[in-house]
Design a protein around this motif. Structure first.
Motif, PDB file in Angstrom:
ATOM      1  N   ARG A  95       0.830  -1.209   0.000  1.00  0.00           N
ATOM      2  CA  ARG A  95       0.000   0.000   0.000  1.00  0.00           C
ATOM      3  C   ARG A  95       0.863   1.257   0.000  1.00  0.00           C
ATOM      4  NH1 ARG A  95      -4.386   0.205   4.578  1.00  0.00           N
ATOM      5  NH2 ARG A  95      -2.598   0.707   5.867  1.00  0.00           N
ATOM      6  N   ARG A 187     -13.808  14.709   2.852  1.00  0.00           N
ATOM      7  CA  ARG A 187     -12.484  14.145   3.110  1.00  0.00           C
ATOM      8  C   ARG A 187     -11.706  13.944   1.812  1.00  0.00           C
ATOM      9  NH1 ARG A 187      -8.795   9.804   4.178  1.00  0.00           N
ATOM     10  NH2 ARG A 187      -9.648   8.646   2.414  1.00  0.00           N
ATOM     11  N   LYS A 197      -2.425   6.994   1.692  1.00  0.00           N
ATOM     12  CA  LYS A 197      -2.163   7.501   3.040  1.00  0.00           C
ATOM     13  C   LYS A 197      -1.173   8.645   2.879  1.00  0.00           C
ATOM     14  CE  LYS A 197      -2.642   4.511   7.002  1.00  0.00           C
ATOM     15  NZ  LYS A 197      -4.065   4.223   7.083  1.00  0.00           N
ATOM     16  N   TYR A 202      -5.393  14.119   6.076  1.00  0.00           N
ATOM     17  CA  TYR A 202      -5.643  14.089   7.517  1.00  0.00           C
ATOM     18  C   TYR A 202      -5.792  15.504   8.070  1.00  0.00           C
ATOM     19  CZ  TYR A 202      -4.828   9.383   6.284  1.00  0.00           C
ATOM     20  OH  TYR A 202      -4.971   8.183   5.644  1.00  0.00           O
ATOM     21  N   GLU A 233     -16.253   6.695   4.919  1.00  0.00           N
ATOM     22  CA  GLU A 233     -15.430   6.203   6.022  1.00  0.00           C
ATOM     23  C   GLU A 233     -15.871   6.874   7.320  1.00  0.00           C
ATOM     24  OE1 GLU A 233     -11.365   5.179   5.547  1.00  0.00           O
ATOM     25  OE2 GLU A 233     -11.239   6.159   3.592  1.00  0.00           O
ATOM     26  N   MET A 237     -11.073   5.524   9.652  1.00  0.00           N
ATOM     27  CA  MET A 237     -11.335   4.082   9.649  1.00  0.00           C
ATOM     28  C   MET A 237     -12.321   3.751   8.534  1.00  0.00           C
ATOM     29  SD  MET A 237     -11.805   3.099  13.674  1.00  0.00           S
ATOM     30  CE  MET A 237     -12.716   4.566  14.110  1.00  0.00           C
ATOM     31  N   ASN A 238     -12.282   2.504   8.101  1.00  0.00           N
ATOM     32  CA  ASN A 238     -13.327   2.003   7.207  1.00  0.00           C
ATOM     33  C   ASN A 238     -14.566   1.694   8.041  1.00  0.00           C
ATOM     34  OD1 ASN A 238     -10.551   0.534   5.765  1.00  0.00           O
ATOM     35  ND2 ASN A 238     -11.868   1.877   4.570  1.00  0.00           N
ATOM     36  N   LEU A 257      -9.868   4.617   1.568  1.00  0.00           N
ATOM     37  CA  LEU A 257      -8.592   3.955   1.834  1.00  0.00           C
ATOM     38  C   LEU A 257      -8.850   2.450   1.974  1.00  0.00           C
ATOM     39  CD1 LEU A 257      -6.197   2.993   3.912  1.00  0.00           C
ATOM     40  CD2 LEU A 257      -5.613   4.863   2.382  1.00  0.00           C
ATOM     41  N   GLY A 259      -8.329  -0.465   3.625  1.00  0.00           N
ATOM     42  CA  GLY A 259      -7.784  -0.906   4.912  1.00  0.00           C
ATOM     43  C   GLY A 259      -7.452  -2.386   4.920  1.00  0.00           C
ATOM     44  N   ILE A 260      -6.386  -2.712   5.636  1.00  0.00           N
ATOM     45  CA  ILE A 260      -5.977  -4.113   5.762  1.00  0.00           C
ATOM     46  C   ILE A 260      -6.889  -4.817   6.766  1.00  0.00           C
ATOM     47  CG2 ILE A 260      -4.026  -5.603   6.434  1.00  0.00           C
ATOM     48  CD1 ILE A 260      -2.299  -3.087   5.335  1.00  0.00           C
ATOM     49  N   THR A 261      -7.363  -4.078   7.766  1.00  0.00           N
ATOM     50  CA  THR A 261      -8.345  -4.633   8.697  1.00  0.00           C
ATOM     51  C   THR A 261      -9.649  -4.913   7.932  1.00  0.00           C
ATOM     52  OG1 THR A 261      -7.368  -3.071  10.259  1.00  0.00           O
ATOM     53  CG2 THR A 261      -9.243  -4.344  11.043  1.00  0.00           C
ATOM     54  N   ARG A 262     -10.058  -3.971   7.091  1.00  0.00           N
ATOM     55  CA  ARG A 262     -11.256  -4.135   6.251  1.00  0.00           C
ATOM     56  C   ARG A 262     -11.162  -5.419   5.426  1.00  0.00           C
ATOM     57  NH1 ARG A 262     -12.520  -3.194   0.945  1.00  0.00           N
ATOM     58  NH2 ARG A 262     -14.548  -2.262   0.442  1.00  0.00           N
ATOM     59  N   THR A 301     -13.250   0.184  11.336  1.00  0.00           N
ATOM     60  CA  THR A 301     -12.139  -0.759  11.389  1.00  0.00           C
ATOM     61  C   THR A 301     -10.829  -0.098  10.969  1.00  0.00           C
ATOM     62  OG1 THR A 301     -12.274  -1.540   9.083  1.00  0.00           O
ATOM     63  CG2 THR A 301     -13.736  -2.599  10.679  1.00  0.00           C
ATOM     64  N   THR A 303      -6.153  -0.328  11.960  1.00  0.00           N
ATOM     65  CA  THR A 303      -5.070  -0.900  12.767  1.00  0.00           C
ATOM     66  C   THR A 303      -5.093  -0.399  14.212  1.00  0.00           C
ATOM     67  OG1 THR A 303      -3.687  -1.201  10.839  1.00  0.00           O
ATOM     68  CG2 THR A 303      -2.543  -1.008  12.951  1.00  0.00           C
TER      69      THR A 303
HETATM   70  C1  LIG Z   1      -5.153   3.699   7.668  1.00  0.00           C
HETATM   71  C2  LIG Z   1      -6.571   4.037   7.334  1.00  0.00           C
HETATM   72  C3  LIG Z   1      -7.620   3.099   7.416  1.00  0.00           C
HETATM   73  C4  LIG Z   1      -7.446   1.729   8.008  1.00  0.00           C
HETATM   74  O1  LIG Z   1      -6.504   0.947   7.361  1.00  0.00           O
HETATM   75  P1  LIG Z   1      -5.885  -0.311   8.118  1.00  0.00           P
HETATM   76  O2  LIG Z   1      -4.951  -0.877   7.096  1.00  0.00           O
HETATM   77  O3  LIG Z   1      -6.995  -1.219   8.438  1.00  0.00           O
HETATM   78  O4  LIG Z   1      -5.195   0.209   9.315  1.00  0.00           O
HETATM   79  C5  LIG Z   1      -8.874   3.480   6.984  1.00  0.00           C
HETATM   80  N1  LIG Z   1      -9.109   4.724   6.516  1.00  0.00           N
HETATM   81  C6  LIG Z   1      -8.142   5.662   6.451  1.00  0.00           C
HETATM   82  C7  LIG Z   1      -8.469   7.004   5.935  1.00  0.00           C
HETATM   83  C8  LIG Z   1      -6.845   5.349   6.860  1.00  0.00           C
HETATM   84  O5  LIG Z   1      -5.893   6.266   6.816  1.00  0.00           O
END
Ligand SMILES: *Cc1c(COP(=O)(O)O)cnc(C)c1O
Length: 357
Positions: A95, A187, A197, A202, A233, A237-238, A257, A259-262, A301, A303
């Motif tokens: 990523r 956003r 990212k 942010y 989002e 987070m997702n 984004l 997400g790896i958790t997603r 969700t 990290t």
């Molecule tokens: C980092 C992030 C996430 C979550 O991603 P993970 O890989 O699950 O930590 C979701 N949305 C945004 C905007 C992020 O920056």
């Protein structure tokens, strides 16, 4: 390309290691950091681990002016038998390169940097906290360093990895939070940088976050930037909804984004035989489902928190209370499973964890 030798310069001072449960997120750093440089002639060169210290940069360094930068966030967990585990770290480096591509930053060699990260964590292993819920947060990032005010991609960069021990996101268990549906600020938009990212996404969110706090919300629910209808989002987070037995998460539209958790949650739900769909979901659809009484669970969700249950939405003066402000069974099960795998306490049949030492 032959693998480059990693130089290690050890710090002759060791900072005291505070109780990780007492540390505000991201405020304490370990004794060493990883650095690697890039220039257009040499490519990425000179990988090294050095004592943690401030940087000296030219005031004209491009990062300060046009925000050419990307970052990642992952964690090292201390598991049983003092093993130190990473969760799907190859996904973070993949990523990072996708983010870099969007920001016109040259790609890194993912495997090589992964090896350097292992060395860094091995050196700093005593900084990985033990208490359940704690971890060593890992922040890789790249900045544009060329001293030049021309509006064009930098010819030089620095990749750095810094480490920060962090306490548990929720002290005293998962706590459902109140979310403000943001109807003014955006956003990210399709075609923009929302899928990367990168810093600007942010800082551009702070005003909405401040507005949410003033109105009693913990986080912002982001709607799409064009119609202000489709849910994207929650905070950084997702987001997932369990509606009438089906789990729905917004499809990756270009502004969300990945997400790896997603990704991990989608895989787990598919495996568990729970219907899970990636599709557009509008705020009106959510409200209608709410009125019908079929919204069962909602959670963010990422990290940092893994799962962050939503207890309530505020939308244009209307309230949606989710699951009576309680954590849903599915949210709890996902949280227990993922955190269990991360710490090596639940069998990792997906080979998601990588053992550092
Ligand atoms: C980092 C992030 C996430 C979550 O991603 P993970 O890989 O699950 O930590 C979701 N949305 C945004 C905007 C992020 O920056």
């Amino acid at each position: 390309m032959t693998k480059q030798r990693l130089e290690i310069e050890k710090s002759n001072q060791q900072k005291p290691k505070p109780e990780s449960d007492q540390i505000p997120f991201g405020s304490v750093f370990t004794d060493h950091m990883f650095v690697m440089d890039y220039d257009s002639a040499k490519g990425w060169y000179d990988p090294r681990i050095v004592p943690y210290e401030p940087l000296t940069l030219d005031p004209a360094a491009m990062i300060f002016h046009y925000g050419q930068t990307v970052f990642e966030g992952l964690k090292a967990y201390r598991g049983e038998g003092d093993r130190i585990l990473l969760f799907r770290p190859e996904q973070n480096f993949a990523r990072l390169n996708r983010s870099s591509e969007r920001l016109s930053i040259p790609p890194i060699n993912e495997e090589e940097v992964m090896d350097h990260l292992r060395e860094l964590i091995s050196l700093e292993k005593d900084w990985v906290p033990e208490t359940k819920g704690t971890s060593l947060y890992i922040r890789p990032f790249i900045i544009a360093t060329e001293p030049n005010l021309a509006v064009a991609p930098s010819k030089t960069y620095k990749l750095m990895i810094i480490l920060s021990p962090v306490g548990s996101y929720f002290t005293g268990g998962l706590r459902p939070v109140t979310i403000n549906v943001e109807d003014q600020f955006t956003r990210a938009v399709k075609g923009g940088t929302g899928m990367a990212k990168t810093a600007g996404n942010y800082s551009a969110a702070y005003q909405a976050q401040a507005k949410a706090s003033q109105e009693g919300g913990a986080e912002v629910l982001w709607l799409d930037g064009v119609e202000k209808r489709f849910i994207e989002e929650v905070g950084s987070m997702n987001i997932f909804f369990k509606i009438n037995g089906e789990v729905i998460t917004p499809e990756l539209s270009g502004s969300i984004l990945k997400g790896i958790t997603r990704m991990s949650i989608i895989e787990l739900l598919q495996d568990w035989g729970i219907p899970v769909t990636e599709r557009k979901i509008s705020i009106d659809e959510l409200y209608q489902a709410y009125e019908e009484g079929i919204v069962e669970e909602v959670f963010g969700t990422g990290t940092a928190a893994v799962i962050s249950p939503v207890g309530e939405f505020n939308w244009l003066g209307k309230k949606m209370v989710i699951n009576n402000h309680q954590i849903g069974d599915l949210s709890q099960k996902l949280y227990d499973t993922i955190t269990g795998i991360q710490r090596g306490e639940v069998t990792d049949s997906y080979e998601w964890t990588v053992e550092v030492i």
